[in-house]
Design a protein around this motif. Structure first.
Motif, PDB file in Angstrom:
ATOM      1  N   ASP A 138     -16.542  14.697   7.401  1.00 37.56           N
ATOM      2  CA  ASP A 138     -15.760  15.859   7.753  1.00 37.56           C
ATOM      3  C   ASP A 138     -16.036  16.694   8.863  1.00 37.56           C
ATOM      4  O   ASP A 138     -15.552  17.660   9.381  1.00 37.56           O
ATOM      5  CB  ASP A 138     -15.308  16.591   6.332  1.00 37.56           C
ATOM      6  CG  ASP A 138     -16.674  17.288   5.916  1.00 37.56           C
ATOM      7  OD1 ASP A 138     -16.416  18.816   5.756  1.00 37.56           O
ATOM      8  OD2 ASP A 138     -17.431  16.806   5.501  1.00 37.56           O
ATOM      9  N   LYS A 139     -17.504  16.742   9.350  1.00 31.11           N
ATOM     10  CA  LYS A 139     -18.007  17.714  10.416  1.00 31.11           C
ATOM     11  C   LYS A 139     -18.466  17.005  11.543  1.00 31.11           C
ATOM     12  O   LYS A 139     -19.235  15.990  11.443  1.00 31.11           O
ATOM     13  CB  LYS A 139     -19.171  18.445   9.490  1.00 31.11           C
ATOM     14  CG  LYS A 139     -18.659  19.669   8.552  1.00 31.11           C
ATOM     15  CD  LYS A 139     -19.693  20.203   7.987  1.00 31.11           C
ATOM     16  CE  LYS A 139     -19.319  20.961   6.771  1.00 31.11           C
ATOM     17  NZ  LYS A 139     -18.675  20.229   5.646  1.00 31.11           N
TER      18      LYS A 139
ATOM     19  N   GLY B 195      -9.930  22.177   2.369  1.00 25.77           N
ATOM     20  CA  GLY B 195      -9.861  22.753   3.424  1.00 25.77           C
ATOM     21  C   GLY B 195     -10.705  23.991   3.833  1.00 25.77           C
ATOM     22  O   GLY B 195     -11.997  23.980   3.098  1.00 25.77           O
ATOM     23  N   ALA B 196     -10.735  24.725   4.914  1.00 28.51           N
ATOM     24  CA  ALA B 196     -11.628  25.633   5.185  1.00 28.51           C
ATOM     25  C   ALA B 196     -11.383  26.770   4.413  1.00 28.51           C
ATOM     26  O   ALA B 196     -10.082  27.491   4.336  1.00 28.51           O
ATOM     27  CB  ALA B 196     -11.496  25.809   6.683  1.00 28.51           C
TER      28      ALA B 196
ATOM     29  N   PHE C  26     -16.865  17.857   0.878  1.00 35.44           N
ATOM     30  CA  PHE C  26     -15.664  17.958   1.564  1.00 35.44           C
ATOM     31  C   PHE C  26     -15.110  16.845   2.201  1.00 35.44           C
ATOM     32  O   PHE C  26     -14.188  16.730   3.049  1.00 35.44           O
ATOM     33  CB  PHE C  26     -15.822  19.067   2.786  1.00 35.44           C
ATOM     34  CG  PHE C  26     -15.962  20.395   1.980  1.00 35.44           C
ATOM     35  CD1 PHE C  26     -15.229  21.181   1.415  1.00 35.44           C
ATOM     36  CD2 PHE C  26     -17.579  20.987   2.370  1.00 35.44           C
ATOM     37  CE1 PHE C  26     -15.624  22.415   0.789  1.00 35.44           C
ATOM     38  CE2 PHE C  26     -17.790  22.222   1.709  1.00 35.44           C
ATOM     39  CZ  PHE C  26     -17.131  22.995   0.959  1.00 35.44           C
TER      40      PHE C  26
ATOM     41  N   GLU D  11     -10.370  15.001   7.512  1.00 38.21           N
ATOM     42  CA  GLU D  11     -10.238  16.623   7.559  1.00 38.21           C
ATOM     43  C   GLU D  11     -10.896  17.035   5.866  1.00 38.21           C
ATOM     44  O   GLU D  11     -10.906  16.197   5.060  1.00 38.21           O
ATOM     45  CB  GLU D  11      -8.556  17.035   7.350  1.00 38.21           C
ATOM     46  CG  GLU D  11      -7.807  16.508   8.796  1.00 38.21           C
ATOM     47  CD  GLU D  11      -8.242  17.359   9.804  1.00 38.21           C
ATOM     48  OE1 GLU D  11      -8.960  18.541   9.587  1.00 38.21           O
ATOM     49  OE2 GLU D  11      -8.276  16.940  10.845  1.00 38.21           O
ATOM     50  N   PRO D  12     -11.488  18.114   6.153  1.00 40.68           N
ATOM     51  CA  PRO D  12     -12.209  18.471   4.723  1.00 40.68           C
ATOM     52  C   PRO D  12     -11.283  18.567   3.508  1.00 40.68           C
ATOM     53  O   PRO D  12     -10.244  19.480   3.777  1.00 40.68           O
ATOM     54  CB  PRO D  12     -12.764  19.978   5.221  1.00 40.68           C
ATOM     55  CG  PRO D  12     -12.235  20.347   6.529  1.00 40.68           C
ATOM     56  CD  PRO D  12     -11.406  19.310   7.052  1.00 40.68           C
TER      57      PRO D  12
ATOM     58  N   HIS E 230     -14.173  25.008  11.519  1.00 40.89           N
ATOM     59  CA  HIS E 230     -12.805  24.131  11.674  1.00 40.89           C
ATOM     60  C   HIS E 230     -12.051  24.467  12.855  1.00 40.89           C
ATOM     61  O   HIS E 230     -11.584  23.492  13.538  1.00 40.89           O
ATOM     62  CB  HIS E 230     -11.862  24.594  10.594  1.00 40.89           C
ATOM     63  CG  HIS E 230     -10.856  23.538  10.244  1.00 40.89           C
ATOM     64  ND1 HIS E 230     -10.927  22.385   9.716  1.00 40.89           N
ATOM     65  CD2 HIS E 230      -9.464  23.555  10.242  1.00 40.89           C
ATOM     66  CE1 HIS E 230      -9.613  21.600   9.571  1.00 40.89           C
ATOM     67  NE2 HIS E 230      -8.740  22.452  10.063  1.00 40.89           N
TER      68      HIS E 230
ATOM     69  N   THR F 207     -14.068  29.464   3.436  1.00 41.11           N
ATOM     70  CA  THR F 207     -14.987  30.637   3.639  1.00 41.11           C
ATOM     71  C   THR F 207     -14.666  31.087   5.209  1.00 41.11           C
ATOM     72  O   THR F 207     -14.057  30.218   6.011  1.00 41.11           O
ATOM     73  CB  THR F 207     -16.529  30.514   3.531  1.00 41.11           C
ATOM     74  OG1 THR F 207     -16.859  29.524   4.424  1.00 41.11           O
ATOM     75  CG2 THR F 207     -16.699  30.073   2.148  1.00 41.11           C
TER      76      THR F 207
ATOM     77  N   TRP G 107     -16.733  31.381   7.706  1.00 33.83           N
ATOM     78  CA  TRP G 107     -17.570  30.689   8.585  1.00 33.83           C
ATOM     79  C   TRP G 107     -16.746  29.018   8.705  1.00 33.83           C
ATOM     80  O   TRP G 107     -16.947  28.583   9.512  1.00 33.83           O
ATOM     81  CB  TRP G 107     -19.014  30.258   7.895  1.00 33.83           C
ATOM     82  CG  TRP G 107     -19.895  29.289   8.713  1.00 33.83           C
ATOM     83  CD1 TRP G 107     -20.552  28.197   8.104  1.00 33.83           C
ATOM     84  CD2 TRP G 107     -20.413  29.371  10.051  1.00 33.83           C
ATOM     85  NE1 TRP G 107     -21.265  27.544   9.059  1.00 33.83           N
ATOM     86  CE2 TRP G 107     -21.003  28.052  10.363  1.00 33.83           C
ATOM     87  CE3 TRP G 107     -19.786  30.254  11.034  1.00 33.83           C
ATOM     88  CZ2 TRP G 107     -21.788  27.937  11.405  1.00 33.83           C
ATOM     89  CZ3 TRP G 107     -20.511  30.048  12.264  1.00 33.83           C
ATOM     90  CH2 TRP G 107     -21.143  28.870  12.422  1.00 33.83           C
ATOM     91  N   GLN G 108     -16.460  28.390   7.500  1.00 38.24           N
ATOM     92  CA  GLN G 108     -15.756  27.205   7.716  1.00 38.24           C
ATOM     93  C   GLN G 108     -14.714  27.393   8.245  1.00 38.24           C
ATOM     94  O   GLN G 108     -14.418  26.418   8.994  1.00 38.24           O
ATOM     95  CB  GLN G 108     -15.234  26.709   5.931  1.00 38.24           C
ATOM     96  CG  GLN G 108     -16.500  26.378   5.209  1.00 38.24           C
ATOM     97  CD  GLN G 108     -16.169  26.203   3.758  1.00 38.24           C
ATOM     98  OE1 GLN G 108     -15.059  26.710   3.333  1.00 38.24           O
ATOM     99  NE2 GLN G 108     -16.932  25.526   2.915  1.00 38.24           N
ATOM    100  N   LYS G 109     -13.761  28.603   8.350  1.00 31.46           N
ATOM    101  CA  LYS G 109     -12.619  28.538   9.370  1.00 31.46           C
ATOM    102  C   LYS G 109     -13.023  28.572  10.867  1.00 31.46           C
ATOM    103  O   LYS G 109     -12.407  28.001  11.494  1.00 31.46           O
ATOM    104  CB  LYS G 109     -11.979  29.751   9.136  1.00 31.46           C
ATOM    105  CG  LYS G 109     -11.187  29.893   7.434  1.00 31.46           C
ATOM    106  CD  LYS G 109     -10.471  30.949   7.246  1.00 31.46           C
ATOM    107  CE  LYS G 109      -9.867  30.801   5.566  1.00 31.46           C
ATOM    108  NZ  LYS G 109      -9.100  31.813   5.154  1.00 31.46           N
TER     109      LYS G 109
END
Length: 171
Positions: free
Chosen positions: A118-119, A142-143, A36, A138-139, A152, A145, A147-149
């Motif tokens: 990115d994190k 994008g976000a 990402f 920025e990943p 983010h 899943t 969980w990623q959302k």
């Protein structure tokens, strides 16, 4: 060891991190996350744009090394071999041990090293704890899943602090 989650600089894409920017900051070693940050996790091989970016860094005398928490080393090993760059696996970010091992391998010190990721909870925290320049993107992809959302969304206030600091620095 500062426990800050706030990146030093925030970018939309890794290509915005230029050799000129790094040279101005005195950086000779760029550590980078892979998933990402330089490519979506589903991508098995580097694309031409990433190859050109790595070549530009190399031409400018900036070494690039991947520092990854990835549990499966096969994809990362093959990806890095394709790029002709080293890989420090099982980094354990936000622990500093992976970053410190990578700096030792490259013969670089903290003052001349940056970490691109990115994190906040892994890459930026590890960079800040290790005392290296913390660069966030920025990943890619994008976000996706749920969980990623969530992650983010949780990062947004920290990114906002970084943006405000950058704005104040320009005034």
């Amino acid at each position: 060891m500062p426990l800050s989650l706030i990146p030093s600089r925030l970018f939309a894409h890794y290509r915005e991190v230029t050799p000129e920017l790094l040279r101005q900051a005195g950086i000779t070693l760029l550590l980078s996350d892979l998933d990402f940050t330089l490519a979506p996790k589903s991508v098995r091989r580097p694309d031409p744009a990433l190859r050109a970016w790595i070549d530009g860094m190399r031409t400018a005398g900036i070494s690039v090394m991947i520092v990854s928490n990835n549990r499966s080393g096969t994809r990362v090993t093959e990806f890095c071999a394709d790029l002709g760059i080293p890989y420090q696996g099982h980094a354990g970010k936000p622990s500093t041990r992976g970053l410190e091992a990578a700096m030792a391998r490259a013969g670089a010190d903290r003052a001349h090293t940056a970490m691109l990721g990115d994190k906040l909870l892994t890459d930026m925290l590890a960079a800040n704890r290790a005392g290296v320049l913390a660069l966030m993107v920025e990943p890619l992809g994008g976000a996706v899943t749920p969980w990623q959302k969530v992650l983010h969304a949780l990062q947004a206030p920290f990114k906002a602090v970084c943006r405000r600091r950058a704005e104040r620095g320009r005034k």
